[in-house]
Design a protein around this motif. Sequence first.
Motif, PDB file in Angstrom:
ATOM      1  N   PRO A   4      57.985  27.693  26.744  1.00 39.91           N
ATOM      2  CA  PRO A   4      57.185  28.511  27.432  1.00 39.91           C
ATOM      3  C   PRO A   4      55.796  28.587  26.721  1.00 39.91           C
ATOM      4  O   PRO A   4      55.574  28.956  25.712  1.00 39.91           O
ATOM      5  CB  PRO A   4      57.572  29.740  27.991  1.00 39.91           C
ATOM      6  N   VAL A   5      54.639  28.334  27.488  1.00 43.68           N
ATOM      7  CA  VAL A   5      53.349  28.387  27.143  1.00 43.68           C
ATOM      8  C   VAL A   5      52.360  29.147  27.966  1.00 43.68           C
ATOM      9  O   VAL A   5      52.272  28.792  28.990  1.00 43.68           O
ATOM     10  CB  VAL A   5      53.015  27.064  26.872  1.00 43.68           C
ATOM     11  N   GLU A   6      51.887  30.561  27.319  1.00 37.45           N
ATOM     12  CA  GLU A   6      51.053  31.193  28.283  1.00 37.45           C
ATOM     13  C   GLU A   6      49.673  30.895  28.188  1.00 37.45           C
ATOM     14  O   GLU A   6      49.120  30.416  27.216  1.00 37.45           O
ATOM     15  CB  GLU A   6      51.252  32.613  27.873  1.00 37.45           C
ATOM     16  N   SER A   7      48.861  31.457  29.139  1.00 37.65           N
ATOM     17  CA  SER A   7      47.524  31.145  29.229  1.00 37.65           C
ATOM     18  C   SER A   7      46.696  32.086  30.245  1.00 37.65           C
ATOM     19  O   SER A   7      47.674  32.757  31.040  1.00 37.65           O
ATOM     20  CB  SER A   7      47.072  29.785  29.633  1.00 37.65           C
ATOM     21  N   GLY A   8      45.456  32.296  30.131  1.00 35.14           N
ATOM     22  CA  GLY A   8      44.891  33.031  31.075  1.00 35.14           C
ATOM     23  C   GLY A   8      44.196  34.456  30.751  1.00 35.14           C
ATOM     24  O   GLY A   8      43.722  35.272  31.162  1.00 35.14           O
ATOM     25  N   GLY A   9      44.661  34.953  29.397  1.00 37.69           N
ATOM     26  CA  GLY A   9      44.514  36.202  28.884  1.00 37.69           C
ATOM     27  C   GLY A   9      42.920  36.186  28.663  1.00 37.69           C
ATOM     28  O   GLY A   9      42.307  35.231  28.656  1.00 37.69           O
ATOM     29  N   GLY A  10      42.331  37.449  28.258  1.00 41.92           N
ATOM     30  CA  GLY A  10      41.032  37.524  28.034  1.00 41.92           C
ATOM     31  C   GLY A  10      40.709  38.931  27.869  1.00 41.92           C
ATOM     32  O   GLY A  10      41.384  39.810  28.211  1.00 41.92           O
ATOM     33  N   LEU A  11      39.277  39.268  28.024  1.00 46.50           N
ATOM     34  CA  LEU A  11      38.591  40.568  28.251  1.00 46.50           C
ATOM     35  C   LEU A  11      38.288  40.829  29.449  1.00 46.50           C
ATOM     36  O   LEU A  11      37.427  39.868  30.033  1.00 46.50           O
ATOM     37  CB  LEU A  11      37.522  40.674  27.100  1.00 46.50           C
ATOM     38  N   VAL A  12      38.588  42.012  29.933  1.00 43.32           N
ATOM     39  CA  VAL A  12      37.919  42.410  31.352  1.00 43.32           C
ATOM     40  C   VAL A  12      37.612  43.728  31.513  1.00 43.32           C
ATOM     41  O   VAL A  12      38.261  44.557  30.509  1.00 43.32           O
ATOM     42  CB  VAL A  12      39.055  41.765  32.306  1.00 43.32           C
ATOM     43  N   GLN A  13      36.763  44.128  32.125  1.00 44.54           N
ATOM     44  CA  GLN A  13      36.445  45.724  32.314  1.00 44.54           C
ATOM     45  C   GLN A  13      37.493  46.293  33.142  1.00 44.54           C
ATOM     46  O   GLN A  13      38.252  45.754  34.103  1.00 44.54           O
ATOM     47  CB  GLN A  13      35.127  45.625  33.183  1.00 44.54           C
ATOM     48  N   ALA A  14      37.490  47.431  33.117  1.00 45.71           N
ATOM     49  CA  ALA A  14      38.529  48.251  33.956  1.00 45.71           C
ATOM     50  C   ALA A  14      38.218  48.083  35.030  1.00 45.71           C
ATOM     51  O   ALA A  14      36.857  48.084  35.771  1.00 45.71           O
ATOM     52  CB  ALA A  14      38.430  49.908  33.546  1.00 45.71           C
ATOM     53  N   GLY A  15      39.335  47.952  36.070  1.00 44.68           N
ATOM     54  CA  GLY A  15      38.995  47.824  37.487  1.00 44.68           C
ATOM     55  C   GLY A  15      38.991  46.103  37.945  1.00 44.68           C
ATOM     56  O   GLY A  15      39.181  45.743  39.059  1.00 44.68           O
ATOM     57  N   GLY A  16      38.904  45.373  36.906  1.00 42.29           N
ATOM     58  CA  GLY A  16      38.817  43.847  37.253  1.00 42.29           C
ATOM     59  C   GLY A  16      40.406  43.468  37.343  1.00 42.29           C
ATOM     60  O   GLY A  16      41.251  43.992  37.266  1.00 42.29           O
ATOM     61  N   SER A  17      40.090  41.894  37.433  1.00 42.59           N
ATOM     62  CA  SER A  17      41.518  41.141  37.685  1.00 42.59           C
ATOM     63  C   SER A  17      41.674  40.100  36.542  1.00 42.59           C
ATOM     64  O   SER A  17      40.602  39.607  35.958  1.00 42.59           O
ATOM     65  CB  SER A  17      41.422  40.604  38.993  1.00 42.59           C
ATOM     66  N   LEU A  18      42.720  39.692  36.306  1.00 44.04           N
ATOM     67  CA  LEU A  18      43.195  38.439  35.595  1.00 44.04           C
ATOM     68  C   LEU A  18      44.162  37.755  36.234  1.00 44.04           C
ATOM     69  O   LEU A  18      45.205  38.461  36.637  1.00 44.04           O
ATOM     70  CB  LEU A  18      43.351  38.807  34.192  1.00 44.04           C
ATOM     71  N   ARG A  19      44.372  36.602  35.929  1.00 37.95           N
ATOM     72  CA  ARG A  19      45.656  35.820  36.453  1.00 37.95           C
ATOM     73  C   ARG A  19      46.304  35.130  35.190  1.00 37.95           C
ATOM     74  O   ARG A  19      45.509  34.264  34.509  1.00 37.95           O
ATOM     75  CB  ARG A  19      45.344  34.988  37.502  1.00 37.95           C
ATOM     76  N   GLN A  81      49.497  37.976  38.605  1.00 37.25           N
ATOM     77  CA  GLN A  81      48.249  38.390  39.024  1.00 37.25           C
ATOM     78  C   GLN A  81      48.083  39.803  38.745  1.00 37.25           C
ATOM     79  O   GLN A  81      48.826  40.665  39.284  1.00 37.25           O
ATOM     80  CB  GLN A  81      48.125  38.189  40.583  1.00 37.25           C
ATOM     81  N   MET A  82      47.040  40.139  38.086  1.00 44.56           N
ATOM     82  CA  MET A  82      46.794  41.508  37.654  1.00 44.56           C
ATOM     83  C   MET A  82      45.657  42.075  38.028  1.00 44.56           C
ATOM     84  O   MET A  82      44.543  41.601  37.747  1.00 44.56           O
ATOM     85  CB  MET A  82      46.893  41.691  36.050  1.00 44.56           C
ATOM     86  N   ASN A  83      45.692  43.040  39.005  1.00 42.24           N
ATOM     87  CA  ASN A  83      44.346  43.790  39.721  1.00 42.24           C
ATOM     88  C   ASN A  83      44.261  45.065  39.186  1.00 42.24           C
ATOM     89  O   ASN A  83      45.198  45.690  38.650  1.00 42.24           O
ATOM     90  CB  ASN A  83      44.628  43.577  41.393  1.00 42.24           C
ATOM     91  N   SER A  84      43.139  45.595  39.511  1.00 45.16           N
ATOM     92  CA  SER A  84      42.958  46.948  39.195  1.00 45.16           C
ATOM     93  C   SER A  84      43.499  47.284  37.795  1.00 45.16           C
ATOM     94  O   SER A  84      43.911  48.524  37.455  1.00 45.16           O
ATOM     95  CB  SER A  84      43.663  47.916  40.201  1.00 45.16           C
TER      96      SER A  84
END
Length: 119
Positions: A4-19, A81-84
Motif C-alpha cells: 500500500p502507498v498513501e498520498s494526500g496528506g498535508g497542512l490544513v487549517q482547522a475546519g478544512g478538509s483533506l482526502r 475523506q476528512m472534513n471539519s
Amino acid sequence: QVQPVESGGGLVQAGGSLRLSCAASGSISAIGAMDWYRQAPGKQRELVATITSAGSTNYADSVKGRFTISRDNNKSTLYLQMNSLKPEDTAIYYCAAQGAGVLSGYTYWGQGTPVTVSS
C-alpha cells in the motif's frame, strides 16, 4: 504480498478538509478489509476507520460524522475523506490492507502520510 502507498496528506487549517488515498499493488485479489490508522506524536497508533471488501464501514468515535472511508475495488484504492478537521486530528495516517484467502492473517502497511491541522 501487498504494497500500500498513501498520498494526500498535508497542512490544513482547522475546519478544512483533506482526502487521503491509498493505492495497493501486488496480490490485490487477496485483500480483504482495509483500514486507516493514525499515530500522533507521543501516542499509540489508533484505528480510525475500517471498510470490508463488501463495503461495510466502522469508525472511531472521535471521527464519526466527519470522516468517510471508501474503496474502489477496481482500482485497488482506499480513500479517507476528512472534513471539519481539528488540531487533534494531526498525525501520521497509515493505510493497512488485511490479507484474505492465501494471505489470511497478514497485515500490510503503507509508509504513512502526515496530516497537520493548524488552529
